[in-house]
Design a protein around this motif. Structure first.
Motif, PDB file in Angstrom:
ATOM      1  N   LYS A  10       0.832  -1.210   0.000  1.00 59.33           N
ATOM      2  CA  LYS A  10       0.000   0.000   0.000  1.00 59.33           C
ATOM      3  C   LYS A  10       0.865   1.258   0.000  1.00 59.33           C
ATOM      4  CE  LYS A  10      -3.657  -2.193   2.759  1.00 59.33           C
ATOM      5  NZ  LYS A  10      -4.389  -2.149   4.062  1.00 59.33           N
ATOM      6  N   THR A  11       2.000   1.168   0.657  1.00 58.85           N
ATOM      7  CA  THR A  11       2.862   2.339   0.857  1.00 58.85           C
ATOM      8  C   THR A  11       3.965   2.384  -0.196  1.00 58.85           C
ATOM      9  OG1 THR A  11       4.215   1.095   2.425  1.00 58.85           O
ATOM     10  CG2 THR A  11       2.395   2.368   3.331  1.00 58.85           C
ATOM     11  N   TRP A  12       4.875   3.328  -0.010  1.00 55.74           N
ATOM     12  CA  TRP A  12       5.980   3.512  -0.963  1.00 55.74           C
ATOM     13  C   TRP A  12       7.285   3.503  -0.182  1.00 55.74           C
ATOM     14  CZ3 TRP A  12       5.447   4.475  -6.351  1.00 55.74           C
ATOM     15  CH2 TRP A  12       6.639   4.782  -7.015  1.00 55.74           C
ATOM     16  N   GLU A  16       9.306  -0.281  -3.847  1.00 57.53           N
ATOM     17  CA  GLU A  16       8.404   0.378  -4.796  1.00 57.53           C
ATOM     18  C   GLU A  16       9.175   1.376  -5.659  1.00 57.53           C
ATOM     19  OE1 GLU A  16       6.729  -1.960  -2.353  1.00 57.53           O
ATOM     20  OE2 GLU A  16       7.442  -0.123  -1.366  1.00 57.53           O
ATOM     21  N   SER A  41      -3.552   2.313  -3.436  1.00 56.99           N
ATOM     22  CA  SER A  41      -2.146   2.281  -3.019  1.00 56.99           C
ATOM     23  C   SER A  41      -1.363   3.413  -3.671  1.00 56.99           C
ATOM     24  CB  SER A  41      -1.514   0.941  -3.414  1.00 56.99           C
ATOM     25  OG  SER A  41      -1.448   0.829  -4.830  1.00 56.99           O
ATOM     26  N   ARG A  42      -0.165   3.647  -3.143  1.00 54.74           N
ATOM     27  CA  ARG A  42       0.706   4.657  -3.735  1.00 54.74           C
ATOM     28  C   ARG A  42       1.111   4.252  -5.156  1.00 54.74           C
ATOM     29  NH1 ARG A  42       3.950   7.652  -0.235  1.00 54.74           N
ATOM     30  NH2 ARG A  42       4.852   8.547  -2.143  1.00 54.74           N
ATOM     31  N   TYR A  46       0.829   6.172  -8.772  1.00 54.12           N
ATOM     32  CA  TYR A  46       1.981   6.275  -9.671  1.00 54.12           C
ATOM     33  C   TYR A  46       1.596   5.833 -11.082  1.00 54.12           C
ATOM     34  CZ  TYR A  46       6.327   4.850 -11.943  1.00 54.12           C
ATOM     35  OH  TYR A  46       7.342   4.673 -12.846  1.00 54.12           O
ATOM     36  N   SER A 254      10.369  13.663   2.660  1.00 54.94           N
ATOM     37  CA  SER A 254      10.310  13.453   1.215  1.00 54.94           C
ATOM     38  C   SER A 254      11.485  14.096   0.490  1.00 54.94           C
ATOM     39  CB  SER A 254       8.998  14.025   0.662  1.00 54.94           C
ATOM     40  OG  SER A 254       8.896  15.410   0.949  1.00 54.94           O
TER      41      SER A 254
END
Length: 368
Positions: A10-12, A16, A41-42, A46, A254
């Motif tokens: 689900k995450t990054w 990923e 999801s991330r 994308y 980030s």
């Protein structure tokens, strides 16, 4: 060539990002990419942003046959030639879809150093005959996998790669984010670690090392850059050691590429590591590295050449290595210059070229 990348998270995180780098480089080589991912999801975001065709799947452990059937139908209707299984849950679902009749070759990525389970499902899916290759992120992971499955010849090393161009705009001369945000005086060094705050990254050894450095008279602020399930527990341990004012927990950030060049030293204390792409990031930023000898790290950090190494869970030896780097400018400059050359071998372009060569080899054999 039509490749479907199956990504369950689900995450990054690092895996990923590696999958995204691979897709973008493969596109430059004329490969048609497709994605299978979780709804919301991330990676779905994308795929939408990059206009990559995709299918959403639940990756449910309870009712996997519905998702596997949906995946099989998507693969066959879109004439997918090869499914690249990027995660453990993707591995399970991809094998099940293949059993149900998905007409595509299977390739598995293995990025972690953990041993495979001994339960029947793990043994079946890792030894499944439809998996043509297991792409291991380091020689260390490859050797471990080769010793754990029946057909060791399936295991090949394909190192992770980073986007070297992304670091070009950030230099030590223009890096001021940490000092400005946290009001750190110029006479204090900045020493940091970029990794998840979980069991295997071993921030306890990081903090024990910090305590020894503080007792040695090093004037510094220390950064735990990342988030994770043990964040509160690790913060409490820092307080117990009397380091609450010395260690700054940034949480998830980030702008790592902007932050890294500002560090005077990168201290990586993990106990398990497939490779450790954050070390490569530090190399690209000309930040000297002191790290543990876990997993694939010695394949990047060559002791005394591109960085310094110490055994896992040895804060005393890690502190000695840090002091050696901080006190010897000739050594420090040599390490960072050699590391800048070493990191050229770990570009995302090289990763994609090696992966594409494996794809082509598999598809050529499948024609016979």
């Amino acid at each position: 060539m039509r490749i479907l990348h199956l990504i369950s998270e689900k995450t990054w995180r690092g895996g990923e990002q590696q999958a995204a780098y691979l897709i973008e480089e493969l596109q430059r080589h004329g490969v048609e990419n497709f994605v299978g991912c979780r709804k919301g999801s991330r990676f779905e975001a994308y795929a939408q942003r990059m206009q990559i065709p995709y299918v959403t799947l639940s990756f449910s452990k309870v009712f996997p046959f519905a998702s596997a059937t949906k995946l099989k139908n998507y693969v066959n209707s879109h004439h997918i030639q090869l499914m690249h299984l990027h995660t453990s849950h993707a591995h399970t679902l991809g094998v099940l879809a293949h059993v149900l009749g998905a007409k595509a070759e299977l390739v598995l990525s293995r990025r972690v150093e953990f041993e495979i389970g001994r339960n029947p499902l793990s043994q079946f899916k890792y030894n499944y005959s439809g998996i043509r290759r297991i792409l291991c992120v380091s020689d260390s992971v490859r050797q471990q996998m080769a010793a754990s499955i029946k057909d060791s010849g399936k295991c090949v090393t394909v190192y992770s790669g980073i986007n070297l161009e992304a670091f070009e705009q950030y230099t030590r001369q223009n890096a001021t984010y940490l000092r400005r945000k946290y009001s750190i005086p110029t006479d204090h060094l900045l020493i940091g670690n970029v990794s998840a705050l979980d069991k295997h990254k071993d921030y306890y050894t990081f903090l024990d090392t910090v305590k020894l450095l503080k007792e040695s008279g090093v004037k510094a602020r220390y950064f735990a850059i990342g988030s994770g399930p043990l964040e509160q527990e690790i913060k409490q341990y820092a307080a117990v050691l009397g380091l609450a004012a010395d260690v700054i927990f940034t949480g998830f950030v980030s702008n790592v590429k902007e932050i890294l060049p500002e560090l005077d030293l990168f201290l990586f204390t993990t106990v398990k590591e497939g490779l450790g792409s954050s070390v490569l990031d530090a190399f690209a930023c000309s930040v000297p590295v002191v790290a543990t000898e876990a997993g694939g790290i010695p394949e990047m950090v060559k002791h005394g050449i591109t960085g310094l190494l110490a055994p896992i869970r040895r804060p005393d030896l890690l502190a000695q290595q840090v002091l050696q780097v901080l006190q010897n400018s000739t050594l420090r400059n040599s390490l960072t210059e050699n590391a800048r050359q070493e990191v050229l071998k770990f570009s995302k372009e090289h990763t994609a070229q090696r992966t594409l060569a494996v794809y082509k080899e598999i598809l050529e054999v499948s024609k016979i």
